[in-house]
Design an enzyme around this catalytic site. Structure first.
Site, mmCIF file in Angstrom:
data_model
loop_
_atom_site.group_PDB
_atom_site.id
_atom_site.type_symbol
_atom_site.label_atom_id
_atom_site.label_comp_id
_atom_site.label_asym_id
_atom_site.label_seq_id
_atom_site.Cartn_x
_atom_site.Cartn_y
_atom_site.Cartn_z
ATOM 1 N N LYS A 248 -13.838 -4.184 3.388
ATOM 2 C CA LYS A 248 -14.425 -2.951 2.996
ATOM 3 C C LYS A 248 -16.168 -3.310 3.192
ATOM 4 C CE LYS A 248 -11.614 -1.009 -0.301
ATOM 5 N NZ LYS A 248 -11.577 -0.010 -1.589
ATOM 6 N N SER B 264 -0.548 3.828 1.110
ATOM 7 C CA SER B 264 -1.126 4.940 1.978
ATOM 8 C C SER B 264 -0.300 5.408 3.012
ATOM 9 C CB SER B 264 -2.478 4.262 2.794
ATOM 10 O OG SER B 264 -3.215 4.072 1.375
ATOM 11 N N ASP C 115 -13.636 6.258 -2.416
ATOM 12 C CA ASP C 115 -13.190 5.717 -3.603
ATOM 13 C C ASP C 115 -13.624 6.261 -4.767
ATOM 14 O OD1 ASP C 115 -11.285 3.767 -2.396
ATOM 15 O OD2 ASP C 115 -12.838 2.242 -2.259
ATOM 16 N N ASN D 144 -18.607 -5.389 -19.904
ATOM 17 C CA ASN D 144 -17.851 -6.006 -19.071
ATOM 18 C C ASN D 144 -17.742 -7.279 -19.927
ATOM 19 O OD1 ASN D 144 -16.154 -6.761 -16.677
ATOM 20 N ND2 ASN D 144 -17.780 -7.919 -16.138
ATOM 21 N N THR E 175 -9.036 -1.560 3.410
ATOM 22 C CA THR E 175 -8.929 -2.081 2.137
ATOM 23 C C THR E 175 -9.436 -3.630 2.080
ATOM 24 O OG1 THR E 175 -7.401 -2.077 0.171
ATOM 25 C CG2 THR E 175 -6.507 -2.730 2.212
ATOM 26 N N SER F 287 0.679 -1.278 -0.047
ATOM 27 C CA SER F 287 -0.153 -0.125 0.062
ATOM 28 C C SER F 287 0.883 1.350 0.015
ATOM 29 C CB SER F 287 -0.723 0.079 1.297
ATOM 30 O OG SER F 287 -1.531 1.281 1.392
ATOM 31 N N GLY G 78 -16.379 -5.155 -11.664
ATOM 32 C CA GLY G 78 -15.951 -5.510 -10.367
ATOM 33 C C GLY G 78 -15.813 -4.586 -9.152
HETATM 34 P P1 NAP Z 1 -11.930 -6.913 -9.697
HETATM 35 O O1 NAP Z 1 -13.147 -6.756 -8.829
HETATM 36 O O2 NAP Z 1 -11.177 -8.150 -9.697
HETATM 37 O O3 NAP Z 1 -12.784 -6.771 -11.200
HETATM 38 C C1 NAP Z 1 -11.713 -7.018 -12.526
HETATM 39 C C2 NAP Z 1 -12.585 -6.420 -13.568
HETATM 40 O O4 NAP Z 1 -11.687 -6.422 -14.654
HETATM 41 C C3 NAP Z 1 -13.695 -7.401 -13.954
HETATM 42 O O5 NAP Z 1 -14.784 -6.335 -14.570
HETATM 43 C C4 NAP Z 1 -13.229 -8.130 -14.861
HETATM 44 O O6 NAP Z 1 -14.411 -8.635 -15.699
HETATM 45 C C5 NAP Z 1 -12.270 -7.404 -15.819
HETATM 46 N N1 NAP Z 1 -11.313 -8.300 -16.276
HETATM 47 C C6 NAP Z 1 -10.084 -8.966 -15.714
HETATM 48 N N2 NAP Z 1 -9.482 -9.451 -16.582
HETATM 49 C C7 NAP Z 1 -9.997 -9.358 -17.649
HETATM 50 C C8 NAP Z 1 -9.742 -9.790 -18.966
HETATM 51 N N3 NAP Z 1 -8.488 -10.530 -19.370
HETATM 52 N N4 NAP Z 1 -10.502 -9.244 -20.166
HETATM 53 C C9 NAP Z 1 -11.573 -8.326 -19.996
HETATM 54 N N5 NAP Z 1 -11.893 -8.317 -18.757
HETATM 55 C C10 NAP Z 1 -11.240 -8.524 -17.527
HETATM 56 O O7 NAP Z 1 -10.933 -5.861 -9.636
HETATM 57 P P2 NAP Z 1 -11.076 -4.331 -8.838
HETATM 58 O O8 NAP Z 1 -10.803 -4.090 -7.452
HETATM 59 O O9 NAP Z 1 -12.451 -3.779 -9.470
HETATM 60 O O10 NAP Z 1 -9.867 -3.659 -9.634
HETATM 61 C C11 NAP Z 1 -9.773 -3.236 -11.331
HETATM 62 C C12 NAP Z 1 -8.738 -2.312 -11.614
HETATM 63 O O11 NAP Z 1 -8.920 -1.164 -10.949
HETATM 64 C C13 NAP Z 1 -7.115 -2.840 -11.041
HETATM 65 O O12 NAP Z 1 -6.336 -2.497 -12.004
HETATM 66 C C14 NAP Z 1 -6.892 -2.235 -9.789
HETATM 67 O O13 NAP Z 1 -5.686 -1.696 -9.563
HETATM 68 C C15 NAP Z 1 -7.693 -0.720 -10.236
HETATM 69 N N6 NAP Z 1 -8.181 0.132 -8.971
HETATM 70 C C16 NAP Z 1 -7.665 1.301 -9.018
HETATM 71 C C17 NAP Z 1 -8.104 2.119 -7.911
HETATM 72 C C18 NAP Z 1 -7.394 3.605 -7.992
HETATM 73 O O14 NAP Z 1 -7.667 4.140 -6.671
HETATM 74 N N7 NAP Z 1 -6.865 4.083 -8.894
HETATM 75 C C19 NAP Z 1 -8.855 1.710 -7.152
HETATM 76 C C20 NAP Z 1 -9.318 0.447 -7.134
HETATM 77 C C21 NAP Z 1 -9.054 -0.351 -8.099
HETATM 78 P P3 NAP Z 1 -14.989 -10.264 -15.276
HETATM 79 O O15 NAP Z 1 -16.132 -9.522 -14.485
HETATM 80 O O16 NAP Z 1 -15.314 -10.732 -16.602
HETATM 81 O O17 NAP Z 1 -14.135 -10.925 -14.438
#
Ligand code: NAP
Length: 280
Positions: free
Chosen positions: A70, A21, A106, A155, A66, A19, A132
């Site tokens: 959550k 943070s 968030d 998605n 986190t 993290s 997700g």
């Molecule tokens: P998550 O709950 O695991 O969701 C992943 C998402 O990506 C789902 O919609 C999944 O689709 C899709 N996905 C994964 N692999 C794929 C592929 N090969 N082809 C197409 N779609 C695919 O993860 P999350 O927590 O939402 O995080 C998602 C991203 O956001 C990560 O990169 C994370 O680091 C980033 N994030 C950033 C912040 C920030 O503050 N900037 C905060 C939170 C998260 P399916 O539903 O089909 O599996």
């Protein structure tokens, strides 16, 4: 210098090792000359209740929360803000004289990232990639705070998009089965909240940008800082915003939730962003 008056803040999650943070919040305290410290606590699921109990008994002033706590953490809190209720998840807890209040910054971090670039989400057509955890916070926040014209959800797993739409229950949401159902030139803002393009698979991109016009591209991914999607967006002359901006802003908004008088100069914000980038 830390002493008996030092106020303790922290992060609970599992794992917390990577993290950013602690870097962000301790930098803030140093710059603002606050006698505060921010620590990361690795908390197992079975220890969550006692960790939250420790918050009041040890007078810990605030926690960020986190993965994986959550949602379940809400059971142990005294009060939830409207945003935490809307999203059904908490990423920030304030200890207000022994009363624990849960909030969620968030999605507001993303909204602030757009506002920092003077981009208004009102009356815009948005395409959201992903369904997700991150998608949920982003979508909930946009619907709660802003007034978009329409939001398309696309998605890989269609059923998850439908679930997301059902949970949000908003007539401005349209679920797509495939990108072919969409006239790309209608879209003003593209938000990638999938993990496609994230380290180590940095050569991947979640969408082909051909056909979009005059677009702003936001990618929630912050590792790498500039994803393939953002590079391609830039090459087309589109405005691009990286995930680090959302991460930074959600942390600053948590700080404001703990301390209503919190104010940070843009110069200090830039310095904190730089330190975070160096540690990604
Ligand atoms: P998550 O709950 O695991 O969701 C992943 C998402 O990506 C789902 O919609 C999944 O689709 C899709 N996905 C994964 N692999 C794929 C592929 N090969 N082809 C197409 N779609 C695919 O993860 P999350 O927590 O939402 O995080 C998602 C991203 O956001 C990560 O990169 C994370 O680091 C980033 N994030 C950033 C912040 C920030 O503050 N900037 C905060 C939170 C998260 P399916 O539903 O089909 O599996």
């Amino acid at each position: 210098m830390l002493d008996y008056k030092t106020e303790v803040y922290g992060l609970i999650g599992n794992p917390v090792e990577k993290s950013l943070s602690p870097i962000m919040h301790n930098d803030i305290y140093e710059k603002l000359l606050k006698n505060r410290v921010y620590l990361a606590f690795n908390v197992k699921e079975e220890d969550l209740e006692s960790a939250i109990g420790g918050m009041t008994s040890l007078d810990i002033k605030g926690f960020n929360v986190t993965i994986p706590h959550k949602i379940r953490v809400m059971e142990y809190l005294d009060e939830l803000t409207d945003m935490a209720l809307k999203l059904g998840a908490v990423n920030t807890i304030k200890n207000l004289n022994g009363r624990l209040i849960g909030h969620n910054t968030d999605g507001d971090g993303l909204i602030q990232a757009f506002e920092d670039e003077d981009i208004d989400l009102d009356e815009r057509v948005i395409l959201l990639l992903g369904a997700g955890g991150a998608s949920f916070g982003i979508l909930g926040s946009i619907l709660f705070r802003k007034n978009p014209k329409k939001i398309y959800i696309l998605n890989r797993t269609y059923e998850k998009s439908l679930k997301l739409k059902d949970k949000m229950d908003d007539e401005r949401l349209v679920v797509l089965k495939s990108i072919d159902e969409l006239k790309k030139s209608e879209v003003d803002i593209l938000i990638n909240s999938t993990s496609v393009g994230m380290y180590p698979k940095v050569d991947e991109s979640p969408i082909d940008l051909d056909g979009f016009m005059d677009l702003t591209v936001f990618d929630a991914i912050y590792k790498p800082l500039e994803t393939r999607l953002l590079k391609e967006g830039k090459a087309k002359g589109f405005k691009v915003i990286g995930g680090i901006e959302m991460l930074l802003n959600q942390g600053l908004l948590a700080q404001s939730f703990w301390d209503e008088s919190f104010l940070i100069s843009s110069e200090d914000k830039n310095k904190i962003r730089k330190r975070m980038m160096e540690n990604i």
